[in-house]
Design a protein around this motif. Structure first.
Motif, PDB file in Angstrom:
ATOM      1  N   ASP A  51       0.801  -1.232   0.000  1.00 10.68           N
ATOM      2  CA  ASP A  51       0.000   0.000   0.000  1.00 10.68           C
ATOM      3  C   ASP A  51       0.831   1.278   0.000  1.00 10.68           C
ATOM      4  N   SER A  52       2.140   1.167   0.210  1.00  7.71           N
ATOM      5  CA  SER A  52       3.003   2.343   0.164  1.00  7.71           C
ATOM      6  C   SER A  52       4.395   1.915  -0.298  1.00  7.71           C
ATOM      7  N   ILE A  53       5.171   2.899  -0.713  1.00  2.00           N
ATOM      8  CA  ILE A  53       6.547   2.615  -1.134  1.00  2.00           C
ATOM      9  C   ILE A  53       7.343   2.054   0.038  1.00  2.00           C
ATOM     10  N   ASP A  54       7.251   2.692   1.202  1.00  5.83           N
ATOM     11  CA  ASP A  54       7.992   2.210   2.371  1.00  5.83           C
ATOM     12  C   ASP A  54       7.621   0.777   2.724  1.00  5.83           C
ATOM     13  N   HIS A  55       6.337   0.450   2.634  1.00  9.20           N
ATOM     14  CA  HIS A  55       5.893  -0.891   3.010  1.00  9.20           C
ATOM     15  C   HIS A  55       6.387  -1.959   2.034  1.00  9.20           C
ATOM     16  N   ILE A  56       6.362  -1.684   0.726  1.00  9.88           N
ATOM     17  CA  ILE A  56       6.799  -2.727  -0.211  1.00  9.88           C
ATOM     18  C   ILE A  56       8.307  -2.960  -0.100  1.00  9.88           C
ATOM     19  N   ILE A  57       9.078  -1.897   0.139  1.00  3.54           N
ATOM     20  CA  ILE A  57      10.525  -2.066   0.309  1.00  3.54           C
ATOM     21  C   ILE A  57      10.803  -2.883   1.574  1.00  3.54           C
ATOM     22  N   ALA A  58      10.157  -2.528   2.680  1.00  4.29           N
ATOM     23  CA  ALA A  58      10.338  -3.275   3.935  1.00  4.29           C
ATOM     24  C   ALA A  58       9.893  -4.721   3.782  1.00  4.29           C
ATOM     25  N   ALA A  59       8.804  -4.953   3.031  1.00  5.15           N
ATOM     26  CA  ALA A  59       8.289  -6.315   2.845  1.00  5.15           C
ATOM     27  C   ALA A  59       9.269  -7.183   2.062  1.00  5.15           C
ATOM     28  N   VAL A  60       9.944  -6.605   1.073  1.00  4.77           N
ATOM     29  CA  VAL A  60      10.945  -7.379   0.326  1.00  4.77           C
ATOM     30  C   VAL A  60      12.048  -7.837   1.264  1.00  4.77           C
ATOM     31  N   TYR A  61      12.594  -6.899   2.039  1.00  3.27           N
ATOM     32  CA  TYR A  61      13.654  -7.279   2.983  1.00  3.27           C
ATOM     33  C   TYR A  61      13.154  -8.329   3.977  1.00  3.27           C
ATOM     34  N   ASP A  62      11.928  -8.173   4.450  1.00  2.00           N
ATOM     35  CA  ASP A  62      11.369  -9.128   5.403  1.00  2.00           C
ATOM     36  C   ASP A  62      11.183 -10.515   4.784  1.00  2.00           C
ATOM     37  N   ALA A  63      10.706 -10.559   3.536  1.00  2.00           N
ATOM     38  CA  ALA A  63      10.415 -11.844   2.882  1.00  2.00           C
ATOM     39  C   ALA A  63      11.670 -12.677   2.637  1.00  2.00           C
ATOM     40  N   ILE A  64      12.807 -12.012   2.376  1.00  2.00           N
ATOM     41  CA  ILE A  64      14.022 -12.791   2.100  1.00  2.00           C
ATOM     42  C   ILE A  64      14.845 -13.042   3.359  1.00  2.00           C
ATOM     43  N   PRO A  70      13.197 -22.427   4.894  1.00  2.00           N
ATOM     44  CA  PRO A  70      12.400 -21.934   3.758  1.00  2.00           C
ATOM     45  C   PRO A  70      11.961 -20.490   3.934  1.00  2.00           C
ATOM     46  N   ARG A  71      11.607 -19.870   2.823  1.00  3.02           N
ATOM     47  CA  ARG A  71      11.053 -18.523   2.807  1.00  3.02           C
ATOM     48  C   ARG A  71       9.645 -18.602   2.204  1.00  3.02           C
ATOM     49  N   ASP A  72       8.864 -17.571   2.406  1.00  6.45           N
ATOM     50  CA  ASP A  72       7.519 -17.498   1.831  1.00  6.45           C
ATOM     51  C   ASP A  72       7.638 -16.917   0.415  1.00  6.45           C
ATOM     52  N   TRP A  73       7.938 -17.789  -0.536  1.00 12.33           N
ATOM     53  CA  TRP A  73       8.175 -17.336  -1.906  1.00 12.33           C
ATOM     54  C   TRP A  73       6.901 -16.864  -2.589  1.00 12.33           C
ATOM     55  N   ASP A  74       5.731 -17.342  -2.186  1.00  8.72           N
ATOM     56  CA  ASP A  74       4.486 -16.803  -2.756  1.00  8.72           C
ATOM     57  C   ASP A  74       4.322 -15.343  -2.362  1.00  8.72           C
ATOM     58  N   ARG A  75       4.627 -15.024  -1.113  1.00  7.46           N
ATOM     59  CA  ARG A  75       4.588 -13.619  -0.689  1.00  7.46           C
ATOM     60  C   ARG A  75       5.546 -12.794  -1.540  1.00  7.46           C
ATOM     61  N   PHE A  76       6.758 -13.283  -1.713  1.00  8.43           N
ATOM     62  CA  PHE A  76       7.785 -12.595  -2.496  1.00  8.43           C
ATOM     63  C   PHE A  76       7.322 -12.382  -3.942  1.00  8.43           C
TER      64      PHE A  76
END
Length: 191
Positions: A51-64, A70-76
């Motif tokens: 929903d925001s630029i800050d959130h998608i950047i943080a989510a990428v770092y969190d997902a990897i 294992p990682r949540d590759w569907d989320r990624f």
């Protein structure tokens, strides 16, 4: 002769109008990653991740990031617009610079081999954001660790290119370079 010229002119005019109408017809745009490939289900993104630029950047770092496993590759995958790319660049021991272009699926396959054996925690140190209308660029300085609280084993820059389709943010590209002893990060990118 005048009738022949009139008929040819009419035919050429109609041909021109037909060709112009074909070129003016709206072209279908590539669909976001939520359009599944035949026979597959598309991953969906968590609304709070995109929903925001800050959130998608943080989510990428969190997902990897995480301990070995294992990682949540569907989320990624849900972060990326169709055709999205991940592009690590590197300098070899002779100084030649190369880049490797991967899809999110190719990246996930390659990275999971490493993540299965090693903890990996990556976070941004500083982000520089440029945005206009529906496009954005984020220059994100990162640090990578094998465990939270450890000294970083790698640092570099992730260059994110983003698109907002009116409902959410999508990643088009993540392009990065890690620092090395002969090419340290400039101080200005650490703030």
């Amino acid at each position: 002769m005048k009738k022949l010229i009139a008929v040819l002119t009419l035919c050429l005019g109609l041909t021109y109008l037909y060709a112009s109408a074909q070129n003016a017809a709206p072209q279908p745009s590539p669909s976001p990653a939520t359009s599944p490939a035949p026979g597959t289900a598309a991953p969906s993104a968590r609304p709070g991740d995109v929903d925001s630029i800050d959130h998608i950047i943080a989510a990428v770092y969190d997902a990897i990031s995480g301990p070995a496993g294992p990682r949540d590759w569907d989320r990624f995958r849900g972060f990326f617009y169709t055709g999205g790319r991940l592009i690590p660049s590197r300098r070899d021991d002779k100084g030649a610079v190369t880049a490797r272009v991967s899809s999110p699926d190719e990246y996930a396959t390659r990275a999971q081999d490493f993540f299965s054996k090693e903890g990996f925690f990556e976070n941004s140190v500083a982000n520089r954001v440029e945005q206009w209308d529906h496009i954005a660029h984020v220059w994100s300085t990162y640090e990578s660790r094998h465990a939270k609280g450890e000294k970083p084993f790698a640092r570099g820059i992730n260059s994110f290119q983003l698109l907002n389709d009116g409902t959410r943010w999508w990643i088009l590209t993540i392009y990065w370079e890690s620092e090395d002893p002969s090419h340290p990060l400039p101080e200005k990118y650490l703030k």
